[in-house]
Design an enzyme around this catalytic site. Structure first.
Site, short mmCIF file in Angstrom:
data_model
loop_
_atom_site.label_atom_id
_atom_site.label_comp_id
_atom_site.label_asym_id
_atom_site.label_seq_id
_atom_site.Cartn_x
_atom_site.Cartn_y
_atom_site.Cartn_z
CG ASN A 1 46.17 60.20 30.58
OD1 ASN A 1 46.21 61.15 31.36
ND2 ASN A 1 46.44 60.31 29.30
CB VAL A 2 49.35 56.14 34.60
CG1 VAL A 2 50.80 55.89 35.03
CG2 VAL A 2 48.58 56.83 35.73
CD GLU A 3 50.35 58.84 27.50
OE1 GLU A 3 51.47 59.28 27.16
OE2 GLU A 3 49.28 59.15 26.92
CB CYS B 1 42.17 55.05 30.07
SG CYS B 1 42.41 54.87 28.30
CD GLU C 1 38.13 57.13 30.87
OE1 GLU C 1 39.37 56.97 30.84
OE2 GLU C 1 37.52 57.82 30.05
CB CYS D 1 38.86 54.86 24.66
SG CYS D 1 39.35 53.71 25.96
CB CYS E 1 37.34 53.76 29.24
SG CYS E 1 39.09 53.62 29.65
N1 THU Z 1 42.74 58.34 27.31
C1 THU Z 1 42.12 58.25 28.53
O1 THU Z 1 42.75 58.37 29.57
N2 THU Z 1 40.79 58.02 28.53
C2 THU Z 1 40.02 57.93 27.42
O2 THU Z 1 38.85 57.56 27.51
C3 THU Z 1 40.58 58.31 26.12
C4 THU Z 1 42.07 58.17 26.05
C5 THU Z 1 44.21 58.53 27.29
C6 THU Z 1 44.98 57.31 26.88
C7 THU Z 1 46.29 57.93 26.43
O3 THU Z 1 47.14 58.06 27.56
C8 THU Z 1 45.89 59.31 25.93
O4 THU Z 1 44.55 59.53 26.39
C9 THU Z 1 45.92 59.43 24.42
O5 THU Z 1 45.17 58.44 23.83
#
Ligand code: THU
Length: 163
Positions: free
Chosen positions: A69-71, A80, A82, A113, A116
């Site tokens: 994940n890259v916020e 996310c 994925e 999620c 995804c």
């Molecule tokens: N996140 C994912 O990367 N994949 C998922 O399927 C669930 C959530 C990440 C998004 C965010 O950066 C962090 O988890 C918290 O929600």
């Protein structure tokens, strides 16, 4: 004649057995997916949630892909794990996922999620398996009744064309 028939039957049987074995996802594959997901998770950029995620998949032709994940300071544009994984796979000209796993910062399975699951569903084979906290399950049971390409063909005005 009886002998020939039995030879044919047994070679047919071994053909189907080896086909089934190829379809089976071994423990070794799940370990490899876990390892790749953990390695990807370690690269995550998740300073806002403190929740790093790594995702990994195996394609029908035996290739592994992963992502983290890259916020972002603008929270809503975060990606996310994925997303990176799917992008990596598509860029490589592949799109048939047979197995998928994702992990959190404690290296435990993460359920994808909703968004995804939709992203993945486009590229999952009908018999694809996924590892989630509840266990290793068919993707079809994790996302039943999903919206897909065939729904686009249901209306005459749709411009969708299979590539
Ligand atoms: N996140 C994912 O990367 N994949 C998922 O399927 C669930 C959530 C990440 C998004 C965010 O950066 C962090 O988890 C918290 O929600």
């Amino acid at each position: 004649l009886r002998h020939r028939r039995s030879v044919l039957t047994s070679s047919k049987r071994s053909y189907f057995m080896s086909l089934r074995e190829k379809m089976d996802i071994t423990d070794q594959v799940w370990s490899e997916l876990h390892l790749r997901a953990v390695n990807a998770m370690k690269q995550a950029y998740a300073p806002y949630s403190g929740y790093p995620v790594g995702a990994a998949c195996l394609t029908r032709d035996g290739q592994y892909y992963s992502g983290c994940n890259v916020e972002n300071a603008a929270y809503g544009v975060g990606l996310c794990a994925e997303c990176g994984m799917v992008s990596d796979m598509i860029k490589d000209g592949r799109s048939e996922i047979i197995a998928f796993a994702a992990v959190n910062g404690e290296e435990l399975p993460v359920v994808p999620c909703g968004r995804c699951r939709q992203l993945l569903s486009e590229h999952m084979t009908s018999d694809a398996m996924v590892e989630i906290p509840a266990g290793i399950l068919p993707f079809s049971s994790v996302m039943p009744f999903s919206f897909g390409k065939t729904d686009l063909n249901e209306v005459s005005t749709s411009t969708f064309q299979e590539q």
